[in-house]
Scaffold this motif. Sequence first.
Motif, mmCIF file in Angstrom:
data_model
loop_
_atom_site.group_PDB
_atom_site.id
_atom_site.type_symbol
_atom_site.label_atom_id
_atom_site.label_comp_id
_atom_site.label_asym_id
_atom_site.label_seq_id
_atom_site.Cartn_x
_atom_site.Cartn_y
_atom_site.Cartn_z
ATOM 1 N N ILE A 29 7.144 7.672 -2.700
ATOM 2 C CA ILE A 29 7.738 6.935 -1.581
ATOM 3 C C ILE A 29 8.949 7.693 -1.043
ATOM 4 C CG2 ILE A 29 8.959 4.819 -0.940
ATOM 5 C CD1 ILE A 29 7.074 3.344 -2.909
ATOM 6 N N GLU A 30 9.799 8.181 -1.952
ATOM 7 C CA GLU A 30 10.981 8.927 -1.522
ATOM 8 C C GLU A 30 10.612 10.197 -0.753
ATOM 9 O OE1 GLU A 30 14.101 7.604 -5.053
ATOM 10 O OE2 GLU A 30 13.022 9.502 -5.247
ATOM 11 N N ASN A 31 9.469 10.789 -1.092
ATOM 12 C CA ASN A 31 9.028 12.016 -0.444
ATOM 13 C C ASN A 31 8.137 11.759 0.771
ATOM 14 O OD1 ASN A 31 10.387 13.591 -2.328
ATOM 15 N ND2 ASN A 31 8.641 13.605 -3.713
ATOM 16 N N GLY A 32 7.941 10.492 1.115
ATOM 17 C CA GLY A 32 7.159 10.150 2.299
ATOM 18 C C GLY A 32 5.676 10.421 2.152
ATOM 19 N N ASP A 33 5.155 10.245 0.949
ATOM 20 C CA ASP A 33 3.723 10.485 0.712
ATOM 21 C C ASP A 33 2.886 9.465 1.486
ATOM 22 O OD1 ASP A 33 1.382 11.525 -0.471
ATOM 23 O OD2 ASP A 33 2.421 11.799 -2.372
ATOM 24 N N CYS A 35 0.506 6.459 2.456
ATOM 25 C CA CYS A 35 0.445 5.069 2.003
ATOM 26 C C CYS A 35 -0.719 4.838 1.037
ATOM 27 C CB CYS A 35 0.329 4.153 3.213
ATOM 28 S SG CYS A 35 0.215 2.404 2.817
ATOM 29 N N GLU A 36 -1.878 5.359 1.372
ATOM 30 C CA GLU A 36 -3.064 5.142 0.540
ATOM 31 C C GLU A 36 -2.856 5.700 -0.866
ATOM 32 O OE1 GLU A 36 -7.889 5.974 0.538
ATOM 33 O OE2 GLU A 36 -6.634 6.855 2.105
ATOM 34 N N ARG A 37 -2.294 6.893 -0.974
ATOM 35 C CA ARG A 37 -2.052 7.494 -2.290
ATOM 36 C C ARG A 37 -1.041 6.686 -3.088
ATOM 37 N NH1 ARG A 37 -0.895 13.649 -2.461
ATOM 38 N NH2 ARG A 37 -0.658 12.912 -4.575
ATOM 39 N N VAL A 38 -0.001 6.206 -2.412
ATOM 40 C CA VAL A 38 1.019 5.387 -3.079
ATOM 41 C C VAL A 38 0.392 4.114 -3.620
ATOM 42 C CG1 VAL A 38 3.128 4.033 -2.728
ATOM 43 C CG2 VAL A 38 2.937 6.333 -1.735
ATOM 44 N N LEU A 39 -0.424 3.462 -2.805
ATOM 45 C CA LEU A 39 -1.031 2.200 -3.228
ATOM 46 C C LEU A 39 -2.017 2.389 -4.363
ATOM 47 C CD1 LEU A 39 -1.446 0.402 0.188
ATOM 48 C CD2 LEU A 39 0.212 -0.087 -1.618
ATOM 49 N N ILE A 40 -2.746 3.484 -4.365
ATOM 50 C CA ILE A 40 -3.677 3.763 -5.461
ATOM 51 C C ILE A 40 -2.898 3.917 -6.772
ATOM 52 C CG2 ILE A 40 -5.233 5.526 -6.413
ATOM 53 C CD1 ILE A 40 -6.275 5.897 -3.490
ATOM 54 N N GLN A 41 -1.797 4.648 -6.729
ATOM 55 C CA GLN A 41 -0.991 4.838 -7.934
ATOM 56 C C GLN A 41 -0.308 3.533 -8.363
ATOM 57 O OE1 GLN A 41 -0.864 7.462 -10.046
ATOM 58 N NE2 GLN A 41 -2.554 8.095 -8.733
ATOM 59 N N LEU A 42 0.115 2.759 -7.393
ATOM 60 C CA LEU A 42 0.737 1.475 -7.711
ATOM 61 C C LEU A 42 -0.267 0.535 -8.366
ATOM 62 C CD1 LEU A 42 3.432 0.048 -7.541
ATOM 63 C CD2 LEU A 42 2.786 -0.785 -5.290
ATOM 64 N N ALA A 43 -1.500 0.547 -7.908
ATOM 65 C CA ALA A 43 -2.554 -0.258 -8.534
ATOM 66 C C ALA A 43 -2.791 0.195 -9.968
ATOM 67 C CB ALA A 43 -3.844 -0.168 -7.721
ATOM 68 N N ALA A 44 -2.730 1.497 -10.222
ATOM 69 C CA ALA A 44 -2.899 2.006 -11.585
ATOM 70 C C ALA A 44 -1.766 1.530 -12.492
ATOM 71 C CB ALA A 44 -2.963 3.531 -11.567
ATOM 72 N N VAL A 45 -0.546 1.516 -11.973
ATOM 73 C CA VAL A 45 0.596 1.010 -12.741
ATOM 74 C C VAL A 45 0.375 -0.464 -13.081
ATOM 75 C CG1 VAL A 45 3.072 0.483 -12.671
ATOM 76 C CG2 VAL A 45 2.236 2.640 -11.746
ATOM 77 N N SER A 46 -0.022 -1.230 -12.092
ATOM 78 C CA SER A 46 -0.244 -2.662 -12.295
ATOM 79 C C SER A 46 -1.307 -2.915 -13.358
ATOM 80 C CB SER A 46 -0.648 -3.302 -10.965
ATOM 81 O OG SER A 46 -0.891 -4.666 -11.132
ATOM 82 N N LYS A 47 -2.392 -2.161 -13.298
ATOM 83 C CA LYS A 47 -3.472 -2.330 -14.268
ATOM 84 C C LYS A 47 -2.998 -1.960 -15.677
ATOM 85 C CE LYS A 47 -8.351 -1.733 -14.713
ATOM 86 N NZ LYS A 47 -9.530 -1.631 -13.917
#
Length: 89
Positions: A29-33, A35-47
């Motif tokens: 997020i800080e590097n402006g990546d 959105c789709e990649r951020v959300l995929i990784q966030l879903a992995a964290v949640s799981k």
Amino acid sequence: MEMNATVLADALTRLRRAHGQLGAVVNMIENGDECERVLIQLAAVSKALDRAGFKIISTGMRQCQAARERGEQPPLSEEQLEKLFLALS
């Protein structure tokens, strides 16, 4: 119920992995990546967090059952376990 790091080694592994993944999400997020990649990784964290939580609860359920089988008072009541389980779902 006391937390035993040896018994909960799998949950600790999952939590450490989630910790690293969350750091990566923050950096993305800080590097402006994208959105789709951020959300995929966030879903992995949640799981990973969910699985660690369920591992902890299942360990608690086994401890309670073992205490009952020994004729002891379990560390948590069925109502407490159910409340903890529902908090994760």
